[in-house]
Design a protein around this motif. Structure first.
Motif, PDB file in Angstrom:
ATOM      1  N   LEU A  50       0.831  -1.214   0.000  1.00 27.35           N
ATOM      2  CA  LEU A  50       0.000   0.000   0.000  1.00 27.35           C
ATOM      3  C   LEU A  50       0.865   1.264   0.000  1.00 27.35           C
ATOM      4  N   LYS A  51       0.406   2.228  -0.779  1.00 26.57           N
ATOM      5  CA  LYS A  51       1.003   3.560  -0.780  1.00 26.57           C
ATOM      6  C   LYS A  51       0.046   4.596  -0.172  1.00 26.57           C
ATOM      7  N   VAL A  52      -1.243   4.304  -0.254  1.00 31.40           N
ATOM      8  CA  VAL A  52      -2.260   5.199   0.320  1.00 31.40           C
ATOM      9  C   VAL A  52      -3.238   4.341   1.098  1.00 31.40           C
ATOM     10  N   LEU A  53      -3.447   4.715   2.375  1.00 35.07           N
ATOM     11  CA  LEU A  53      -4.405   4.002   3.218  1.00 35.07           C
ATOM     12  C   LEU A  53      -5.291   5.035   3.910  1.00 35.07           C
ATOM     13  N   VAL A  54      -6.591   4.953   3.670  1.00 33.70           N
ATOM     14  CA  VAL A  54      -7.544   5.888   4.246  1.00 33.70           C
ATOM     15  C   VAL A  54      -8.551   5.073   5.066  1.00 33.70           C
ATOM     16  N   VAL A  55      -8.507   5.267   6.393  1.00 31.37           N
ATOM     17  CA  VAL A  55      -9.438   4.562   7.295  1.00 31.37           C
ATOM     18  C   VAL A  55     -10.091   5.568   8.246  1.00 31.37           C
ATOM     19  N   SER A  56     -10.377   6.730   7.771  1.00 28.72           N
ATOM     20  CA  SER A  56     -10.987   7.776   8.600  1.00 28.72           C
ATOM     21  C   SER A  56     -12.457   7.463   8.865  1.00 28.72           C
ATOM     22  N   ASN A  57     -12.975   8.147   9.913  1.00 28.21           N
ATOM     23  CA  ASN A  57     -14.401   8.026  10.266  1.00 28.21           C
ATOM     24  C   ASN A  57     -14.823   6.582  10.496  1.00 28.21           C
ATOM     25  N   ASN A  58     -14.053   5.925  11.366  1.00 29.04           N
ATOM     26  CA  ASN A  58     -14.428   4.600  11.828  1.00 29.04           C
ATOM     27  C   ASN A  58     -14.476   4.626  13.354  1.00 29.04           C
ATOM     28  N   LYS A  59     -14.351   3.464  13.966  1.00 24.31           N
ATOM     29  CA  LYS A  59     -14.396   3.379  15.423  1.00 24.31           C
ATOM     30  C   LYS A  59     -13.109   2.765  15.977  1.00 24.31           C
ATOM     31  N   LEU A  60     -12.020   3.098  15.360  1.00 25.79           N
ATOM     32  CA  LEU A  60     -10.737   2.522  15.758  1.00 25.79           C
ATOM     33  C   LEU A  60     -10.280   3.080  17.103  1.00 25.79           C
ATOM     34  N   LEU A  61      -9.799   2.186  17.957  1.00 26.90           N
ATOM     35  CA  LEU A  61      -9.266   2.583  19.258  1.00 26.90           C
ATOM     36  C   LEU A  61      -7.734   2.607  19.271  1.00 26.90           C
ATOM     37  N   SER A  62      -7.126   1.902  18.321  1.00 21.55           N
ATOM     38  CA  SER A  62      -5.665   1.828  18.281  1.00 21.55           C
ATOM     39  C   SER A  62      -5.212   1.454  16.879  1.00 21.55           C
ATOM     40  N   ILE A  63      -3.888   1.584  16.687  1.00 24.89           N
ATOM     41  CA  ILE A  63      -3.256   1.186  15.431  1.00 24.89           C
ATOM     42  C   ILE A  63      -2.280   0.056  15.756  1.00 24.89           C
ATOM     43  N   PRO A  64      -2.328  -1.053  15.042  1.00 23.80           N
ATOM     44  CA  PRO A  64      -1.430  -2.169  15.360  1.00 23.80           C
ATOM     45  C   PRO A  64       0.033  -1.815  15.106  1.00 23.80           C
ATOM     46  N   SER A  79      -7.899   9.810  10.552  1.00 26.01           N
ATOM     47  CA  SER A  79      -8.631  10.864  11.251  1.00 26.01           C
ATOM     48  C   SER A  79     -10.021  10.405  11.655  1.00 26.01           C
ATOM     49  N   CYS A  80     -10.589  11.155  12.607  1.00 26.74           N
ATOM     50  CA  CYS A  80     -11.970  10.941  13.055  1.00 26.74           C
ATOM     51  C   CYS A  80     -12.195   9.512  13.564  1.00 26.74           C
ATOM     52  N   ASN A  81     -11.314   9.119  14.490  1.00 22.08           N
ATOM     53  CA  ASN A  81     -11.472   7.849  15.173  1.00 22.08           C
ATOM     54  C   ASN A  81     -11.375   8.115  16.685  1.00 22.08           C
ATOM     55  N   GLU A  82     -11.095   7.079  17.441  1.00 25.49           N
ATOM     56  CA  GLU A  82     -10.979   7.229  18.887  1.00 25.49           C
ATOM     57  C   GLU A  82      -9.618   6.740  19.371  1.00 25.49           C
ATOM     58  N   ILE A  83      -8.617   6.982  18.584  1.00 27.83           N
ATOM     59  CA  ILE A  83      -7.256   6.521  18.872  1.00 27.83           C
ATOM     60  C   ILE A  83      -6.652   7.368  20.002  1.00 27.83           C
ATOM     61  N   GLN A  84      -6.050   6.693  20.979  1.00 29.97           N
ATOM     62  CA  GLN A  84      -5.476   7.386  22.123  1.00 29.97           C
ATOM     63  C   GLN A  84      -3.951   7.449  22.074  1.00 29.97           C
ATOM     64  N   VAL A  85      -3.324   6.441  21.461  1.00 36.14           N
ATOM     65  CA  VAL A  85      -1.855   6.387  21.411  1.00 36.14           C
ATOM     66  C   VAL A  85      -1.428   5.918  20.032  1.00 36.14           C
ATOM     67  N   LEU A  86      -0.380   6.566  19.509  1.00 34.28           N
ATOM     68  CA  LEU A  86       0.200   6.124  18.249  1.00 34.28           C
ATOM     69  C   LEU A  86       1.393   5.215  18.538  1.00 34.28           C
ATOM     70  N   PRO A  87       1.528   4.122  17.825  1.00 35.40           N
ATOM     71  CA  PRO A  87       2.658   3.211  18.071  1.00 35.40           C
ATOM     72  C   PRO A  87       3.972   3.838  17.595  1.00 35.40           C
ATOM     73  N   VAL A  88       5.040   3.523  18.324  1.00 34.18           N
ATOM     74  CA  VAL A  88       6.355   4.073  17.963  1.00 34.18           C
ATOM     75  C   VAL A  88       6.847   3.482  16.650  1.00 34.18           C
ATOM     76  N   GLN A  89       6.285   2.356  16.226  1.00 36.46           N
ATOM     77  CA  GLN A  89       6.694   1.734  14.969  1.00 36.46           C
ATOM     78  C   GLN A  89       6.360   2.602  13.767  1.00 36.46           C
ATOM     79  N   MET A  90       5.549   3.632  13.961  1.00 33.71           N
ATOM     80  CA  MET A  90       5.256   4.539  12.850  1.00 33.71           C
ATOM     81  C   MET A  90       6.514   5.297  12.412  1.00 33.71           C
ATOM     82  N   GLY A  91       7.505   5.313  13.279  1.00 36.48           N
ATOM     83  CA  GLY A  91       8.762   5.952  12.903  1.00 36.48           C
ATOM     84  C   GLY A  91       9.529   5.183  11.846  1.00 36.48           C
TER      85      GLY A  91
END
Length: 318
Positions: A50-64, A79-91
């Motif tokens: 994937l080069k583009v991933l759009v998962v906005s306006n859902n009910k996500l609580l976290s990112i794996p 955007s527009c979810n309920e995420i509280q913490v971003l994983p450090v692996q995004m770096g």
């Protein structure tokens, strides 16, 4: 079954689960599953190119944490979810150019995002109070959106002025943290030179001037001229400021004699009472007589040698 599929748009449906069979689409580069009912983002999604991933306006609580495997991902919109913490692996998303985490429940931005080549960053409408100082390293960042956050560092008035002022603030804070007293760049003592010892010549006082016969130094307004038979003011001052070696030797002898006559009792430096001073006995005066006579003798010797030096100087100048 659509193995050659490169783009898949599932926007605005009632999808609650993404089937695992999607990993068969090994040419899929664009996936839009926004405005659905997803509560969990499946881990196997990040095995796709994937080069583009759009998962906005859902009910996500976290990112794996497996999101770090998406090495080709260039745009991520969660955007527009309920995420509280971003994983450090995004770096590890070293190809990421745009990140949209708007309208979530984030309180802290991970420092690891400062390693990304981001061009656009939107974290508006969260609970973030501070931009990490490390974000000053986002040299390629062109757009930053941070409105509707209880910002404290940088202060709100600086955030309103835009990206340039935000980065100036972050750089200033980094300089303040890095500056320590033991790391100040002080000149080495070994490189310091002692001031040159002054002599009697005027070149020491005016090193940048020409001291030739027409320089004006050593002359006055023209009313008087220096004479070979009369001492000048400078010569007189140097004469009185020097004491001959014989005079110093005699003075040293007299002071030694004075020290030998001292009483062993410590001196009393307290000012005497006028009443007590009037009642001094003749014995006290006789006791101090050697000191008075020695001081007078020292004065006489110094005057004698000074007059001798003056006569010798006149004979030499004649």
């Amino acid at each position: 079954m659509f193995a050659p599929l490169e783009s898949l748009n599932l926007y605005h449906n009632c999808i609650k689960v993404v089937p695992e069979a999607i990993i068969n689409l090994q040419m899929l580069t664009y996936l839009n599953i926004s405005r659905n009912q997803l509560s969990v983002l499946p881990k196997f999604l990040f095995n796709l190119p994937l080069k583009v991933l759009v998962v906005s306006n859902n009910k996500l609580l976290s990112i794996p944490e497996e999101i770090g495997k998406a090495k080709d991902l260039m745009e991520l919109d969660i955007s527009c979810n309920e995420i509280q913490v971003l994983p450090v692996q995004m770096g590890k998303l070293l190809a990421l150019r745009e990140l949209n985490i708007r309208r979530n429940c984030l309180q802290v931005l991970p420092d690891e995002l400062s390693d990304l080549p981001l061009i656009r960053l939107d974290f508006s409408c969260n609970k973030i109070t501070e931009i990490p100082i490390s974000y000053r390293k986002l040299k390629q960042l062109q757009h930053i959106v941070l409105d509707n956050n209880p910002m404290q560092s940088p202060p709100a008035q600086i955030c309103l002025k835009g990206k340039i002022h935000i980065f100036k603030y972050l750089n200033l804070q980094a300089c303040r943290l890095d500056k320590k007293p033991d790391t100040l760049d002080l000149p080495s003592l070994g490189k310091r030179c002692l001031p040159q010892q002054l002599t009697d010549s005027m070149e020491d006082f005016y090193p940048s001037k020409n001291h030739g016969p027409d320089s004006g130094i050593g002359s006055d307004n023209g009313d008087k001229r220096l004479s070979t038979t009369e001492p000048s003011d400078d010569d007189t001052m140097s004469l009185h400021s020097q004491v001959s070696e014989t005079a110093r030797a005699d003075a040293h002898i007299l002071l030694t004699k004075l020290d030998s006559n001292k009483d062993q009792d410590p001196y009393d430096f307290i000012d005497p009472n006028p009443d007590e001073e009037a009642t001094l006995s003749e014995g006290d005066l006789q006791h101090n007589a050697p000191y008075v006579s020695c001081i007078k003798e020292l004065e006489r010797v110094l005057k004698t040698h000074q007059s001798k030096d003056k006569e010798n100087w006149k004979e030499e100048s004649g």
